[in-house]
Design a protein around this motif. Sequence first.
Motif, PDB file in Angstrom:
ATOM      1  N   LEU A 347       0.835  -1.204   0.000  1.00 51.84           N
ATOM      2  CA  LEU A 347       0.000   0.000   0.000  1.00 51.84           C
ATOM      3  C   LEU A 347       0.870   1.255   0.000  1.00 51.84           C
ATOM      4  CD1 LEU A 347      -3.082   0.472   0.015  1.00 51.84           C
ATOM      5  CD2 LEU A 347      -2.894   0.960   2.453  1.00 51.84           C
ATOM      6  N   PHE A 348       1.985   1.205   0.717  1.00 55.14           N
ATOM      7  CA  PHE A 348       2.919   2.339   0.732  1.00 55.14           C
ATOM      8  C   PHE A 348       3.458   2.613  -0.675  1.00 55.14           C
ATOM      9  CE2 PHE A 348       7.452   3.564   0.908  1.00 55.14           C
ATOM     10  CZ  PHE A 348       7.306   4.856   1.391  1.00 55.14           C
ATOM     11  N   GLY A 355       1.333   9.340  -6.387  1.00 53.87           N
ATOM     12  CA  GLY A 355       1.826  10.712  -6.272  1.00 53.87           C
ATOM     13  C   GLY A 355       1.670  11.345  -4.908  1.00 53.87           C
ATOM     14  N   TYR A 356       1.245  10.562  -3.913  1.00 53.09           N
ATOM     15  CA  TYR A 356       1.116  11.114  -2.563  1.00 53.09           C
ATOM     16  C   TYR A 356       2.498  11.228  -1.919  1.00 53.09           C
ATOM     17  CZ  TYR A 356      -3.931  10.485  -2.731  1.00 53.09           C
ATOM     18  OH  TYR A 356      -5.250  10.569  -3.070  1.00 53.09           O
ATOM     19  N   GLN A 357       2.727  12.322  -1.226  1.00 47.42           N
ATOM     20  CA  GLN A 357       3.982  12.539  -0.522  1.00 47.42           C
ATOM     21  C   GLN A 357       3.876  11.935   0.877  1.00 47.42           C
ATOM     22  OE1 GLN A 357       6.667  13.779  -1.789  1.00 47.42           O
ATOM     23  NE2 GLN A 357       7.994  14.208  -0.034  1.00 47.42           N
ATOM     24  N   PRO A 358       4.701  10.939   1.214  1.00 45.22           N
ATOM     25  CA  PRO A 358       4.620  10.337   2.555  1.00 45.22           C
ATOM     26  C   PRO A 358       4.903  11.370   3.647  1.00 45.22           C
ATOM     27  CG  PRO A 358       6.014   9.031   1.094  1.00 45.22           C
ATOM     28  CD  PRO A 358       5.752  10.331   0.395  1.00 45.22           C
ATOM     29  N   THR A 359       4.347  11.136   4.820  1.00 42.36           N
ATOM     30  CA  THR A 359       4.585  11.994   5.976  1.00 42.36           C
ATOM     31  C   THR A 359       5.306  11.183   7.048  1.00 42.36           C
ATOM     32  OG1 THR A 359       2.515  11.404   7.104  1.00 42.36           O
ATOM     33  CG2 THR A 359       2.422  13.194   5.477  1.00 42.36           C
ATOM     34  N   ASP A 360       5.591  11.825   8.172  1.00 39.80           N
ATOM     35  CA  ASP A 360       6.255  11.102   9.255  1.00 39.80           C
ATOM     36  C   ASP A 360       5.378   9.957   9.765  1.00 39.80           C
ATOM     37  OD1 ASP A 360       4.478  13.078  10.175  1.00 39.80           O
ATOM     38  OD2 ASP A 360       5.404  13.120  12.151  1.00 39.80           O
ATOM     39  N   ILE A 361       4.037  10.144   9.737  1.00 36.79           N
ATOM     40  CA  ILE A 361       3.129   9.082  10.176  1.00 36.79           C
ATOM     41  C   ILE A 361       3.212   7.882   9.231  1.00 36.79           C
ATOM     42  CG2 ILE A 361       0.731   8.483  10.689  1.00 36.79           C
ATOM     43  CD1 ILE A 361       1.906  10.508  12.612  1.00 36.79           C
ATOM     44  N   THR A 362       3.349   8.151   7.933  1.00 38.39           N
ATOM     45  CA  THR A 362       3.480   7.062   6.964  1.00 38.39           C
ATOM     46  C   THR A 362       4.632   6.149   7.344  1.00 38.39           C
ATOM     47  OG1 THR A 362       2.873   8.712   5.278  1.00 38.39           O
ATOM     48  CG2 THR A 362       3.529   6.520   4.505  1.00 38.39           C
ATOM     49  N   PHE A 363       5.754   6.766   7.710  1.00 42.23           N
ATOM     50  CA  PHE A 363       6.944   5.964   7.992  1.00 42.23           C
ATOM     51  C   PHE A 363       6.860   5.239   9.332  1.00 42.23           C
ATOM     52  CE2 PHE A 363       8.721   8.525   4.566  1.00 42.23           C
ATOM     53  CZ  PHE A 363       9.401   7.538   3.856  1.00 42.23           C
ATOM     54  N   ILE A 364       6.048   5.739  10.251  1.00 37.96           N
ATOM     55  CA  ILE A 364       5.807   4.970  11.477  1.00 37.96           C
ATOM     56  C   ILE A 364       5.134   3.647  11.115  1.00 37.96           C
ATOM     57  CG2 ILE A 364       4.437   4.873  13.605  1.00 37.96           C
ATOM     58  CD1 ILE A 364       4.937   7.865  13.937  1.00 37.96           C
ATOM     59  N   GLY A 365       4.133   3.723  10.218  1.00 36.50           N
ATOM     60  CA  GLY A 365       3.470   2.506   9.772  1.00 36.50           C
ATOM     61  C   GLY A 365       4.405   1.581   9.023  1.00 36.50           C
ATOM     62  N   VAL A 366       5.213   2.131   8.120  1.00 36.84           N
ATOM     63  CA  VAL A 366       6.126   1.320   7.309  1.00 36.84           C
ATOM     64  C   VAL A 366       7.183   0.651   8.186  1.00 36.84           C
ATOM     65  CG1 VAL A 366       7.944   1.472   5.573  1.00 36.84           C
ATOM     66  CG2 VAL A 366       5.771   2.638   5.185  1.00 36.84           C
TER      67      VAL A 366
END
Length: 631
Positions: A347-348, A355-366
């Motif tokens: 999903l990431f 084209g979505y720019q990941p955020t700090d929250i995205t990387f917590i999930g990853v």
Amino acid sequence: MSSTPIFSTPPPPPPLPHANTTRSSTTLHNPPPEKIAILIDKSKSLNHLNQVHAFLYRHNLHDHPILNFKLQRSYSSLGHLNRSLALFNKTQNPNVFFYTSIIHAHTIHNLHHLALLFYVQMLSQNVFPNAFTFSSILKSCPIEPAKLLHGQAIKFGFDAELYVRTCLVDVYARGGDVVSARTLFDAMPEKSLVSLTAMITCYAKYGMIDEARVLFDGLEERDAICWNVMIDGYAQHGLPNEGLLLFRQMLNAKVRPNEVTVLAVLSACGQTGALETGRWVHSYIENNGIGINVRVGTSLIDMYSKCGSLEDARLVFERISNKDVVAWNSMVVGYAMHGFSQDALRLFKEMCMIGYQPTDITFIGVLNACSHAGLVSEGWKFFYSMKDEYGIEPKVEHYGCMVNLLGRAGYLEEAYELVKNMEIDQDPVLWGTLLGACRLHGNIALGEQIAEYLVSQNLANSGTYVLLSNIYAAAGNWEGVARVRTLMKESGFEKEPGCSSIEVNNKVHEFLAGDLRHPKSREIYEMLEEINGWLKTHGYTPQTDIVLHDLEDAQKERSLGVHSEKLALAFGLITTKPGTTIKIVKNLRVCADCHAVTKLISKITGRKVVMRDRNRFHHFVNGLCSCGDYW
């Protein structure tokens, strides 16, 4: 302040059309100013207001003070501050009503600095404020200038006016000055619903929940705002069950929930794992016109994920139109917390390709997804890409994910070096995570070293001592356990009690270890005896090495047998239909013995058990767990 217009004067409004002169159109032929004033007040569109404005120009009424004032106010209320300001700047010798109107116009548009400048200009023109001036300028005003305005209100004798005092209470409450807000509030001879709501908001926001509830219970009338503030206060300060109980009272009081209500309630449902209540709220949203916008949809995804129903979370995710990055983050984090690491990483990649720019929250999930699957090299790659590719500086949460990943995979020295050399302030949670990894891998030397460092730096907490006790107990070092327990007692720390909850028939039931408070305690313990018989038949051996006390084996077995998650599991078995999935939420990490027991129970009973502990979800099916015994 200069009288030069801040915005340029707009072109004259278009003239009124002259065609089709009917009875209705001739009513504007030299009508008295009072009728024109009423027409201005009733104007609901810019086009209509422009026509009235043009009429005033043609009939030389554009300088009429009352009509000019009403036009200025109407333009502002329709969102056209530039036209309102142009009228104000053309007004000769504006009085307090004109100033109050333009101040109010800037306040509602969050232009507080300009509102204050107009207040200063008013005083410099020897125009004195009235009570409405202060109530207008204080709305949403930052606390520091509000303190100065408070002094001005006292000087002009308006501080005791109900509207002014209410605004002052609200300002101090929003700014976190609870003492000043309460002092003003207590001195009010007549308390409005707005002032009461402001005080409730202030206590709830800053954790003074009991005080807020006293005020709330004392209200003779309660609107939706009051209920929302109190429910959200409970949800935000770790009392979700109380929030859900209050929500039910709100419904019984026939107060209609709105979007703010459902956001607070969904948060409470997610914390307690109250899936059925969350589903009811979802149904209420769809059947009562609230609508599933991105914000509500994201809250539903978060609720369903935390309540153990990832399928429902994905369905909501697919139905959200115009998803933003927050919605994508919620789904990534949802997959990660359930241990579906590959789904989270897929999903990431998908969101990045779109084209979505990941955020700090995205990387917590990853990073959590990598941690739960032991993907060390992938975790390092994502960690470094945060700054190198996306310009995101890692926060303590990201370091925590990496320490958890490295520690669980056995890379203790790498995790230790990462924590020692990180460029942000030391955090006891990070050290606690590393200490937990030392316990997992039996590294007593490093565990002692970390614990001594935390104590010397005043970073130790109850978790520090408990983990060190675990390390000693696992090694059979009971002298070390006793020493740590003494240190813990001298430091005033108490072990956080394990607590497990389960929702049955829309009610959340909580259990502590050895709990006897539940009305069905007799039946629960009878079921535990039956469970013990099943387990022995299947060759189960209690993992007594995890007990933190130097006891006989029989005593250790009895201690293990009444852990909170086992009580919740037994309660679920006696109160739900055969074949029904049992969902349990625990506030701490599930212990190895309870994990082994739950796997066996899922096989023996044919039941699926979904358990959420502090770190992740465990899906127990037919004797296996989704974590693969890696947690």
